[in-house]
Design a protein around this motif. Structure first.
Motif, PDB file in Angstrom:
ATOM      1  N   VAL A   4       0.853  -1.186   0.000  1.00  0.00           N
ATOM      2  CA  VAL A   4       0.000   0.000   0.000  1.00  0.00           C
ATOM      3  C   VAL A   4       0.894   1.244   0.000  1.00  0.00           C
ATOM      4  CG1 VAL A   4      -1.791   1.258   1.254  1.00  0.00           C
ATOM      5  CG2 VAL A   4      -1.765  -1.255   1.293  1.00  0.00           C
ATOM      6  N   ARG A  31     -11.236  -4.050  -0.582  1.00  0.00           N
ATOM      7  CA  ARG A  31     -11.613  -3.342   0.637  1.00  0.00           C
ATOM      8  C   ARG A  31     -10.527  -2.326   0.988  1.00  0.00           C
ATOM      9  NH1 ARG A  31     -15.764  -6.295   3.180  1.00  0.00           N
ATOM     10  NH2 ARG A  31     -15.929  -8.447   2.425  1.00  0.00           N
ATOM     11  N   TYR A  33      -9.562   1.012   3.759  1.00  0.00           N
ATOM     12  CA  TYR A  33      -9.892   1.666   5.027  1.00  0.00           C
ATOM     13  C   TYR A  33      -9.022   2.895   5.205  1.00  0.00           C
ATOM     14  CZ  TYR A  33     -11.783  -3.006   5.980  1.00  0.00           C
ATOM     15  OH  TYR A  33     -12.469  -4.199   5.900  1.00  0.00           O
ATOM     16  N   TYR A  48     -14.659   3.329   5.375  1.00  0.00           N
ATOM     17  CA  TYR A  48     -14.430   2.046   4.706  1.00  0.00           C
ATOM     18  C   TYR A  48     -15.081   2.043   3.323  1.00  0.00           C
ATOM     19  CZ  TYR A  48     -15.762  -2.754   3.478  1.00  0.00           C
ATOM     20  OH  TYR A  48     -15.998  -3.926   2.818  1.00  0.00           O
ATOM     21  N   GLY A  98     -12.165 -11.581   1.042  1.00  0.00           N
ATOM     22  CA  GLY A  98     -12.693 -12.682   1.824  1.00  0.00           C
ATOM     23  C   GLY A  98     -12.698 -12.424   3.309  1.00  0.00           C
ATOM     24  N   ALA A  99     -13.182 -13.385   4.075  1.00  0.00           N
ATOM     25  CA  ALA A  99     -13.189 -13.292   5.530  1.00  0.00           C
ATOM     26  C   ALA A  99     -11.818 -13.690   6.075  1.00  0.00           C
ATOM     27  CB  ALA A  99     -14.257 -14.215   6.102  1.00  0.00           C
ATOM     28  N   TRP A 100     -11.567 -13.315   7.303  1.00  0.00           N
ATOM     29  CA  TRP A 100     -10.334 -13.672   8.004  1.00  0.00           C
ATOM     30  C   TRP A 100      -9.081 -13.174   7.295  1.00  0.00           C
ATOM     31  CZ3 TRP A 100     -12.208 -14.922  12.401  1.00  0.00           C
ATOM     32  CH2 TRP A 100     -13.324 -15.766  12.503  1.00  0.00           C
ATOM     33  N   GLU A 101      -9.205 -12.093   6.567  1.00  0.00           N
ATOM     34  CA  GLU A 101      -8.053 -11.588   5.837  1.00  0.00           C
ATOM     35  C   GLU A 101      -7.303 -10.532   6.643  1.00  0.00           C
ATOM     36  OE1 GLU A 101      -8.530 -13.735   2.078  1.00  0.00           O
ATOM     37  OE2 GLU A 101      -6.907 -12.711   3.110  1.00  0.00           O
ATOM     38  N   THR A 102      -6.068 -10.301   6.267  1.00  0.00           N
ATOM     39  CA  THR A 102      -5.216  -9.317   6.925  1.00  0.00           C
ATOM     40  C   THR A 102      -5.388  -7.953   6.297  1.00  0.00           C
ATOM     41  OG1 THR A 102      -3.570 -11.001   7.458  1.00  0.00           O
ATOM     42  CG2 THR A 102      -2.813  -8.711   7.425  1.00  0.00           C
ATOM     43  N   GLN A 103      -5.414  -6.928   7.135  1.00  0.00           N
ATOM     44  CA  GLN A 103      -5.351  -5.561   6.617  1.00  0.00           C
ATOM     45  C   GLN A 103      -3.882  -5.152   6.533  1.00  0.00           C
ATOM     46  OE1 GLN A 103      -7.893  -2.516   8.285  1.00  0.00           O
ATOM     47  NE2 GLN A 103      -9.596  -3.956   8.530  1.00  0.00           N
ATOM     48  N   TYR A 104      -3.509  -4.659   5.354  1.00  0.00           N
ATOM     49  CA  TYR A 104      -2.143  -4.205   5.116  1.00  0.00           C
ATOM     50  C   TYR A 104      -2.143  -2.679   5.099  1.00  0.00           C
ATOM     51  CZ  TYR A 104      -1.210  -9.015   3.782  1.00  0.00           C
ATOM     52  OH  TYR A 104      -1.080 -10.379   3.784  1.00  0.00           O
ATOM     53  N   PHE A 105      -1.258  -2.111   5.906  1.00  0.00           N
ATOM     54  CA  PHE A 105      -1.234  -0.664   6.061  1.00  0.00           C
ATOM     55  C   PHE A 105      -0.210  -0.001   5.146  1.00  0.00           C
ATOM     56  CE2 PHE A 105      -3.998   0.542   9.542  1.00  0.00           C
ATOM     57  CZ  PHE A 105      -4.320  -0.696  10.084  1.00  0.00           C
TER      58      PHE A 105
END
Lengths: 114, 115
Positions: A4, A31, A33, A48, A98-105
């Motif tokens: 990102v 997605r 944020y 979001y 998907g679900a249970w995914e990581t947010q990358y900053f």
């Protein structure tokens, strides 16, 4: 670099001016944020997007703040009539669908309002 | 909404010792708990996460435990090294089942590992 990215990394402005920040998420992450982080605090959720749709806004996001993600890729966050209290680090994060995914900053944009 | 409390706010250990950071959350619907490490001036980076259907997860020197009944989770770092020095944030979200997966963060723990 496939992470990102955010631009600018630093912004100094005078009170009352408008500023705009850009976030480029990881390719194909639908997605996106925005968070705000002040000194000594954890990031706080602002808004979001899922693709181009803005699906949630925090009460922290006053009417001076607006965010867009026009084509479902990059996003912009604009602050109008900046105030000294807007001084903070603005972080963008992206996540696959998907679900249970990581947010990358991203690295953040540090804003200082004089 | 969700509220996450994190303790301690600062932690100083000697190299080689263990470090433990604790968090509590308020929303029983939260089911995903990541931990992020943030070095000075850098982006938060995920170091480990745990889902609510698991009680413990380990990755080399780092482990996370979760007690759903008590609504608390902890980060354990063993054999600490100077490069572990950073601010650590816990977070909670609904990792599945909606609510946009937004993260609610604790206030952070400044970990200092002294050589």
């Amino acid at each position: 670099d496939t992470g990102v990215s955010q631009d600018p990394r630093h912004k100094i402005t005078k009170r009352g001016q408008n500023v705009t920040f850009r976030c480029d998420p990881i390719s194909e992450h639908n997605r996106l944020y925005w968070y705000r982080q002040t000194l000594g605090q954890g990031p706080e959720f602002l808004t979001y997007f899922q693709n181009e749709a803005q699906l949630e806004k925090s009460r922290l996001l006053s009417d001076r703040f607006s965010a867009e993600r026009p084509k479902g890729s990059f996003s912009t966050l604009e602050i109008q009539r900046t105030e000294q209290g807007d001084s903070a680090m603005y972080l963008c994060a992206s996540m696959p669908g998907g679900a249970w995914e990581t947010q990358y900053f991203g690295p953040g944009t540090r804003l200082l309002v004089l | 909404g969700e509220n996450v409390e994190q303790h301690p706010s600062t932690l100083s250990v000697q190299e080689g010792d263990s470090a433990v950071i604790k968090c509590t959350y308020s929303d029983s619907a939260s089911n995903y708990f990541p931990w992020y490490k943030q070095e000075l001036g850098k982006r938060p980076q995920l170091i480990i996460d745990i889902r609510s259907n698991v009680g413990e997860k380990k990755d080399q020197r780092i482990a996370v435990t979760l007690n759903k009944t008590a609504k608390h989770f902890s980060l354990h770092i063993t054999e600490t090294q100077p490069e572990d020095s950073a601010v650590y944030f816990c977070a909670a979200s609904k990792g599945s089942g909606g609510s946009n997966y937004k993260l609610t963060f604790g206030k952070g723990t400044l970990l200092t590992v002294n050589p």
